[in-house]
Design a protein around this motif. Structure first.
Motif, PDB file in Angstrom:
ATOM      1  N   UNK A  13      10.738  10.427  13.120  1.00  0.00           N
ATOM      2  CA  UNK A  13      11.898   9.730  12.233  1.00  0.00           C
ATOM      3  C   UNK A  13      11.455   8.811  11.400  1.00  0.00           C
ATOM      4  N   UNK A  14      10.515   7.965  11.652  1.00  0.00           N
ATOM      5  CA  UNK A  14       9.874   6.840  11.007  1.00  0.00           C
ATOM      6  C   UNK A  14       9.121   7.471   9.712  1.00  0.00           C
ATOM      7  N   UNK A  15       8.453   8.513  10.163  1.00  0.00           N
ATOM      8  CA  UNK A  15       7.482   9.224   8.908  1.00  0.00           C
ATOM      9  C   UNK A  15       8.433   9.996   7.921  1.00  0.00           C
ATOM     10  N   UNK A  41       0.741   0.416  -6.865  1.00  0.00           N
ATOM     11  CA  UNK A  41      -0.378  -0.289  -6.531  1.00  0.00           C
ATOM     12  C   UNK A  41      -0.922   0.092  -5.289  1.00  0.00           C
ATOM     13  N   UNK A  42      -2.138  -0.053  -4.866  1.00  0.00           N
ATOM     14  CA  UNK A  42      -2.975   0.403  -3.856  1.00  0.00           C
ATOM     15  C   UNK A  42      -2.475  -0.406  -2.627  1.00  0.00           C
ATOM     16  N   UNK A  96       8.082  -3.582  -3.022  1.00  0.00           N
ATOM     17  CA  UNK A  96       8.472  -2.520  -2.211  1.00  0.00           C
ATOM     18  C   UNK A  96       7.342  -1.647  -1.798  1.00  0.00           C
ATOM     19  N   UNK A  97       7.878  -0.629  -0.755  1.00  0.00           N
ATOM     20  CA  UNK A  97       6.927   0.402  -0.480  1.00  0.00           C
ATOM     21  C   UNK A  97       7.716   1.109   0.786  1.00  0.00           C
ATOM     22  N   UNK A  98       6.795   2.061   1.098  1.00  0.00           N
ATOM     23  CA  UNK A  98       7.565   2.730   2.442  1.00  0.00           C
ATOM     24  C   UNK A  98       7.270   1.902   3.675  1.00  0.00           C
ATOM     25  N   UNK A  99       7.696   2.153   5.030  1.00  0.00           N
ATOM     26  CA  UNK A  99       7.732   1.570   6.038  1.00  0.00           C
ATOM     27  C   UNK A  99       6.161   1.495   6.429  1.00  0.00           C
ATOM     28  N   UNK A 120      -0.739   9.784   2.214  1.00  0.00           N
ATOM     29  CA  UNK A 120       0.290  10.082   3.394  1.00  0.00           C
ATOM     30  C   UNK A 120      -0.203  10.182   4.678  1.00  0.00           C
ATOM     31  N   UNK A 121      -1.503  10.800   4.570  1.00  0.00           N
ATOM     32  CA  UNK A 121      -1.956  10.637   6.209  1.00  0.00           C
ATOM     33  C   UNK A 121      -2.365   9.516   6.880  1.00  0.00           C
ATOM     34  N   UNK A 122      -2.769   8.313   5.754  1.00  0.00           N
ATOM     35  CA  UNK A 122      -3.139   7.094   6.167  1.00  0.00           C
ATOM     36  C   UNK A 122      -1.661   6.261   6.687  1.00  0.00           C
ATOM     37  N   UNK A 123      -0.806   6.461   5.901  1.00  0.00           N
ATOM     38  CA  UNK A 123       0.397   5.889   5.941  1.00  0.00           C
ATOM     39  C   UNK A 123       1.092   6.387   7.359  1.00  0.00           C
ATOM     40  N   UNK A 124       1.317   7.650   7.637  1.00  0.00           N
ATOM     41  CA  UNK A 124       1.602   8.136   8.775  1.00  0.00           C
ATOM     42  C   UNK A 124       0.962   7.637  10.063  1.00  0.00           C
ATOM     43  N   UNK A 125      -0.527   7.351  10.035  1.00  0.00           N
ATOM     44  CA  UNK A 125      -1.091   6.752  11.057  1.00  0.00           C
ATOM     45  C   UNK A 125      -0.793   5.432  11.360  1.00  0.00           C
ATOM     46  N   UNK A 126      -0.518   4.550  10.087  1.00  0.00           N
ATOM     47  CA  UNK A 126      -0.317   3.327  10.235  1.00  0.00           C
ATOM     48  C   UNK A 126       1.125   3.188  10.919  1.00  0.00           C
TER      49      UNK A 126
END
Length: 322
Positions: free
Chosen positions: A272-274, A293-294, A15-18, A206-212
């Motif tokens: 909203x996705x973030x 895990x990374x 699993x993991x965030x969107x 977090x920042x990388x995830x938001x950019x993705x």
RNA sequence: GGGUCGGUAGCUCAGUUGGUAGAGCAACGGACUGAAAAUCCGUGUGUCGGCGGUUCGAUCCCGCCCCUGCCCA
């Protein structure tokens, strides 16, 4: 520990965030495990909702079987309980075929329902909720909380007076069973140590995830996500309440209703996705079962020998709750 | 060049008739058992444009300067 939970704990979970890269890593992991994938996703269950749910394509799956996607029409309501039941049926079916099961997806409540079980309670009751709503006409919203205080003081203590949904559900269970919901809700309290199960969470800064996320939403729009939503609105059947709350769909439906400009809708989807991704991470942090895990370079440390020789059932510590 | 509106939190903006400031959104943290990609709760992060002056005390009053939008040349 009951049989279903033991069964669920014999599976693997990714699993993991969107937008954390679950599909790609999941397919690779399934291949290593020789597993079939069960989607752990409250929205991918819907047919005709592909782009916005980032449903895995044939190409991405590369021949790995996937289950519990495209199983209901967007006009249908779905629920946690329906998912848990369907997932257990699938596990049995796949295990009977002699294959392992890997859950891949990002719906934390469903994950928790699998790992810890859910209580056997009455399903949502439309009439009861409609009646309650009628009763609330013209009354202050705190009234609900007061009603709960009488019926189920323990739940009332745990629920904020503004948490209407959970208060309504608690009242519903009390009305239909004569028992407070708090008397049922016990199994969620007992988590299993991460070393006793196989639950992996992909993690990014977090920042990388938001950019993705932003990038992926742009990609969805480029892939004509809007047309997919338009097609849903052109059907004869209405879009169910559960389906229409899917991220991206609800904003684009609002745009198509003239409630906002297209650019605003796209920005709102990203926002909203973030926010959702952040909430997912709050869930994962709270689970004792999770190993992080990374996302950049997922490593799973699978010990096949040990996993196979332990025969799963006997490897779990006894719990004292049953 | 002259006039004028404004410059306050990451953003949009309130406000203080002088006692160092607050909303929404964002951000961050949390909750979550039959709607969960939903829903709910909590936290203010600030040389109040700059430099002087008046004052016990200035973000607020006064002067000069800088920046922005608008109007007139």
């Amino acid at each position: 520990m009951d049989r279903l939970r033991t069964q669920a704990l014999s599976c693997w979970y990714l699993t993991g965030p969107t937008a954390s890269g679950k599909t790609k890593a999941g397919v690779a992991l399934a291949r290593r495990l020789g597993a079939e994938i069960i989607s752990l996703d409250s929205m991918a269950i819907y047919r005709d909702m592909d782009i916005g749910t980032a449903k895995p394509t044939e190409e991405e799956l590369g021949g790995i079987p996937i289950h519990l996607i495209d199983i209901v029409d967007p006009s249908e309501e779905y629920s946690l309980a329906r998912y848990i039941a369907a997932a257990h049926d699938k596990i049995t079916e796949i295990h009977d075929r002699g294959k392992r099961v890997l859950f891949v997806g990002g719906t934390p409540l469903y994950l928790k329902g699998m790992l810890r079980g859910i209580f056997e309670g009455p399903p949502a009751n439309k009439e009861f909720r409609a009646q309650l709503e009628e009763k609330m006409q013209g009354n202050p919203p705190e009234l609900l909380h007061k009603m709960l205080k009488k019926a189920d003081p323990e739940s009332a203590k745990r629920l904020h007076p503004n948490d209407i949904r959970r208060i309504v559900r608690a009242l519903e269970v009390y009305e239909l069973t004569g028992q407070p919901i708090s008397s049922f809700q016990k199994q969620f309290e007992n988590g299993v140590p991460a070393t006793d199960c196989n639950v992996y969470v992909l993690q990014w800064p977090r920042e990388t995830l938001y950019a993705r996320i932003d990038k992926r939403v742009d990609k969805m729009m480029y892939e004509n996500f809007l047309d997919e939503v338009k097609r849903l609105t052109e059907r004869k059947l209405p879009i169910s309440q559960t389906a229409r709350q899917a991220l991206g769909y609800r904003e684009l439906l609002d745009y198509l209703d003239g409630k906002m400009k297209f650019g605003q809708a796209v920005d709102l989807i990203k926002q909203n996705t973030r926010n959702f991704a952040k909430r997912q991470e709050t869930w994962f942090r709270s689970f004792t079962e999770c190993r992080f895990v990374s996302g950049e370079n997922p490593k799973f440390d699978l010990d096949f020998e040990e996993v196979e020789s332990s025969e799963v059932d006997s490897s779990f510590p006894a719990t004292d709750d049953e």
